[in-house]
Design a protein around this motif. Structure first.
Motif, short mmCIF file in Angstrom:
data_model
loop_
_atom_site.label_atom_id
_atom_site.label_comp_id
_atom_site.label_asym_id
_atom_site.label_seq_id
_atom_site.Cartn_x
_atom_site.Cartn_y
_atom_site.Cartn_z
N LEU A 102 0.81 -1.20 0.07
CA LEU A 102 0.17 -0.04 0.08
C LEU A 102 0.71 1.37 -0.06
CD1 LEU A 102 -2.75 -1.17 2.53
CD2 LEU A 102 -3.05 -0.76 -0.10
N PRO A 161 0.61 5.97 3.05
CA PRO A 161 0.27 4.77 2.14
C PRO A 161 -1.32 4.91 1.54
CG PRO A 161 1.07 4.22 4.51
CD PRO A 161 0.90 5.59 4.37
N LYS A 176 -4.99 3.80 0.74
CA LYS A 176 -6.06 3.01 1.67
C LYS A 176 -6.74 2.01 0.67
CE LYS A 176 -9.12 6.49 2.58
NZ LYS A 176 -9.11 8.05 2.33
N PRO A 177 -6.66 0.69 1.26
CA PRO A 177 -7.17 -0.22 0.38
C PRO A 177 -8.63 -0.03 0.38
CG PRO A 177 -6.54 -0.98 2.74
CD PRO A 177 -6.17 0.33 2.65
N GLY A 213 -6.36 0.53 -4.32
CA GLY A 213 -5.93 1.52 -3.26
C GLY A 213 -6.33 2.81 -3.48
N ILE A 252 -4.80 -9.17 2.93
CA ILE A 252 -3.92 -8.03 3.16
C ILE A 252 -2.86 -8.33 4.32
CG2 ILE A 252 -4.17 -5.56 3.86
CD1 ILE A 252 -6.49 -5.38 2.15
N GLU A 308 1.91 -2.85 5.34
CA GLU A 308 0.61 -3.58 4.59
C GLU A 308 0.65 -3.93 2.97
OE1 GLU A 308 -3.22 -3.26 6.87
OE2 GLU A 308 -2.80 -1.20 6.24
#
Lengths: 437, 324
Positions: free
Chosen positions: A37, A44, A46-47, A62, A83, A96
């Motif tokens: 991510l 990073p 966000k999924p 993401g 994940i 992650e």
């Protein structure tokens, strides 16, 4: 012939011959990809997928997790398995990662927009953002931010960084040879986004074939191809800008402060692919090289391909392999495991053979580091002050101006690791000042 | 196979302290050869003695006295030892050199922390110590005997060119030694300082190998030239000609190989220029106005003391630094 350059620097053995004549081959997508991510500088992503989701190649997995952040897309067609957390080579700690199993041939989810020539500058920027493009030279800074300077900063010059000054790496060289037309079209698009008057492609003199070729391709365009002296770090942003425009980016400033934006060769090609072919960034070309890899080569691999898979396709490592570097030997990151996936900014995998540990000595004040520092710093002094924990004094001596190119440590006959200490000193200083810049 | 993790950069130059020192030794070799030609085999013996015993003394200090296990010969002590030998009269007894080596390496180098830590050029400290402690032995000059002679002991004693200038004036000095003699080393003096020509050859080798830069020698010799030119206009007979001053005494040895000692000279080009000019001025003041006929050693050691100040005052310009 005129070679543009900067003051200082050094010339390590180039080692380009290992892979420079190997045409880029496309690697079959692996069965599993591991997409961090944090695949860019900044926050990073966000999924937006969860375990069990079926994803298409190019589907968003993401979304930007902050202002400095970027979109992330699935590199394959398949199923999100989980994940997970995995050691992140840049961050140096577990982060992650989205694990996707490939189940099918590529079914693409392309970007949706009309013919680029009808689009406005803002619409083009949005495409760059939506395509998840980041600096592919290694810094991984989100490109849409770099191409969108704040009000009041006018950009008149766009520079394509084709220096590829890192020893061993040859991927930009190959791209300039094999994909010159795409590159030039990309330059045209970026010029439109920036509203820049002038565009240059800067190439080091050890890639004469790429220079000649691009010169031909650019003959009818207003893109100027310029030859740079083969010297490290010729491709460092500030040094490149100075070599081509004679402008000096102020200490603590950015290229836009002198009206310039620089992008790596592959980033520009990625912009072309996003804007013209509507492809989000899900793969990249990189060099697998080094004395201790059996078949050095240049490949296109999906983001999230593990180093193991890359090493395998290049015929495996030799017996005397000792160091595996993500990137080139001057600034790359050595890793000791092969399950790490490549990031968007991974320009190469360099495997070095065992070498006798050099003898370390105290500084003999030979002045090599001072003379070679492309930033006009005194690395021996910063090293000394850093070791003595004299942070403020180190900052006064220009600590923050260091671009961490590694020249000082490379040239040092006493084998002092200036860069390691300088990086550490910077980090401690920033922490002490409470996160302020 | 085990992969190791380490910090960038992952490649290093092949240059090492040892390779630098070996180049310096190589650069000094022609001067040693010429000294052997002019002053006989004993001069060669002293040079070898200085280099070899120098390394052994360093080994003893580091390995035995300091108990450091990872000692490796980097030949910096050999350079010091050789330079000290080259700074002695050709008649110096071997034990004099030994005392000088002990002072140079024990006091000037290792008492300050060893390689890289010393403030003063160790060879020069050794020489100055000997000059003060054994003034007679240190000024027993002989005429060149020429032709790799066996013994230098029977040679005629003779004053140095600068000595004659000081005591009898320029006409006497230039009558005794021609410019050609001074340039090629056919004169009395220290073992290694006689021939400006071969010292220059050695230095050019170092330049080609990129081991040194020419700033210090150029400013040092340039300053001596300028200073001597002015004084020549004031009183030619008393002060001598500029060319005479450049070719006489230890100027070439000092400017090319002692003032350029990395450890004890400034870190920036500007600083090195100031250092060189300072060396030149002090050398000439001593030569012309002080009690000693020659001032190179003292000038360099004096300027060594100023290096920390020079380093602080003359820094390189940071790329892109905005003037406040």
């Amino acid at each position: 012939m005129k070679f543009l350059t900067f003051k200082g620097g050094t010339h390590p053995p180039e080692k380009k011959e290992l892979a420079k004549d190997k045409a880029i081959v496309r690697m079959d997508p692996p069965q599993f990809v591991y997409v961090f991510l944090s695949n860019h500088a900044g926050a990073p992503a966000k999924p937006v997928v969860k375990e069990g989701d079926v994803v298409k190649t190019g589907q968003v997995i993401g979304e930007p997790g902050g202002f400095v952040s970027a979109y992330l897309h699935s590199p394959v067609t398949g199923v999100v398995r989980k994940i997970d957390k995995l050691y992140h080579p840049v961050q140096g700690r577990p982060m992650e990662v989205v694990v996707i199993e490939r189940t099918d041939e590529d079914r693409w989810q392309l970007l949706e927009h009309s013919d680029w020539e009808t689009l406005s500058r803002e619409q083009l920027l949005e495409i760059v953002k939506k395509a998840g493009i980041v600096g592919l030279g290694g810094a991984m800074f989100p490109t849409h931010i770099k191409l969108n300077p704040p009000a009041g900063k006018t950009i008149d010059t766009f520079i394509v960084n084709g220096a590829e000054c890192e020893p061993y790496l040859t991927v930009d060289h190959r791209l300039m040879l094999e994909r010159a037309e795409d590159l030039v079209l990309g330059v045209k698009i970026v010029k439109k986004i920036l509203n820049a008057r002038k565009a240059y492609i800067g190439i080091e003199s050890n890639k004469m074939d790429a220079y000649e070729h691009l010169k031909k391709v650019c003959a009818d365009s207003d893109v100027e191809v310029v030859l740079l002296k083969t010297k490290y770090p010729q491709g460092a942003e500030k040094q490149l800008i100075y070599a081509i425009t004679q402008r000096k980016v102020p200490v603590g400033g950015l290229p836009m402060d002198v009206g310039v934006v620089v992008q790596n060769v592959q980033t520009v090609i990625a912009i072309k692919e996003a804007v013209v072919d509507r492809k989000p960034l899900i793969e990249r070309a990189l060099t697998i090289t080094g004395e201790a890899i059996n078949n050095p080569m240049n490949v296109v691999a999906r983001i999230g391909t593990t180093i193991q898979q890359l090493v395998d396709i290049a015929g495996g490592m030799k017996e005397d392999a000792e160091k595996l570097i993500m990137g080139g030997p001057m600034t790359g990151i050595a890793v000791n495991r092969l399950d790490i996936p490549i990031l968007k900014g991974t320009s190469g995998v360099t495997v070095l053979a065992h070498e006798k540990e050099p003898i370390k000595k105290p500084c003999i004040r030979c002045t090599k580091c001072v003379v070679s520092c492309p930033m006009g710093l005194q690395p021996y002094l910063l090293y000394l002050l850093g070791n003595k924990k004299k942070y403020d004094q180190a900052v006064e001596e220009g600590l923050m101006a260091c671009i961490e190119c590694g020249v000082c440590a490379y040239v040092c006959p006493s084998k002092i690791d200036h860069v390691r200490v300088i990086k550490l000193t910077k980090r401690v200083y920033q922490a002490l000042r409470g996160g302020k810049k | 196979m085990k992969l190791i993790q380490s910090d960038a950069p992952h490649i290093r130059t092949k240059d090492s302290v040892r390779s630098i020192m070996l180049d310096v030794l190589l650069a000094l070799a022609p001067a040693v050869a010429v000294a052997t030609f002019f002053f006989g085999w004993y001069a060669l013996f002293l040079c070898l003695f200085g280099a070899i015993v120098g390394e052994l003394i360093e080994w003893f200090i580091v390995r035995v006295l300091r108990g450091q296990k990872d000692f490796s010969f980097d030949f910096s002590a050999a350079v010091t030892g050789l330079l000290l030998a080259m700074n002695l009269p050709p008649t110096a007894p071997w034990w004099l050199l030994l005392i000088g080596l002990l002072v140079a390496l024990g006091v000037a180098k290792h008492a300050f922390g060893g390689i890289g830590q010393n403030i003063f050029n160790p060879a020069l400290v050794g020489r100055i110590f000997l000059l003060i402690s054994f003034p007679t032995l240190m000024t027993r000059w002989v005429s060149p005997v020429r032709g790799f002679a066996k013994s230098v002991w029977d040679a005629m004693t003779s004053a140095t060119a600068l000595g004659i200038l000081k005591n009898s004036g320029f006409s006497a000095a230039i009558q005794r030694f021609s410019y050609t003699d001074l340039f090629f080393g056919n004169v009395g003096g220290c073992i290694g300082e006689t021939s400006a020509f071969v010292l220059l050859l050695g230095f050019i080798y170092l330049l080609i190998r990129k081991r040194v830069n020419p700033v210090i020698p150029a400013t040092y010799i340039g300053t001596v030239l300028a200073f001597a030119s002015i004084m020549y206009l004031v009183n030619a007979e008393k002060f001598g000609t500029p060319l005479f001053h450049i070719l006489s005494g230890g100027l070439f040895l000092g400017a090319l190989f002692m003032a350029t000692d990395m450890v004890t000279s400034p870190m920036t080009i500007k600083g090195q220029a100031v250092f060189g000019i300072g060396c030149g001025v002090v050398t000439m003041i001593i030569r012309l106005f002080a009690g000693y006929p020659e001032g190179v050693s003292l000038a360099i050691v004096l300027m060594n003391a100023l290096v920390p100040l020079i380093d602080r005052a003359f820094k390189p310009k940071i790329f892109g630094e905005v003037k406040v």
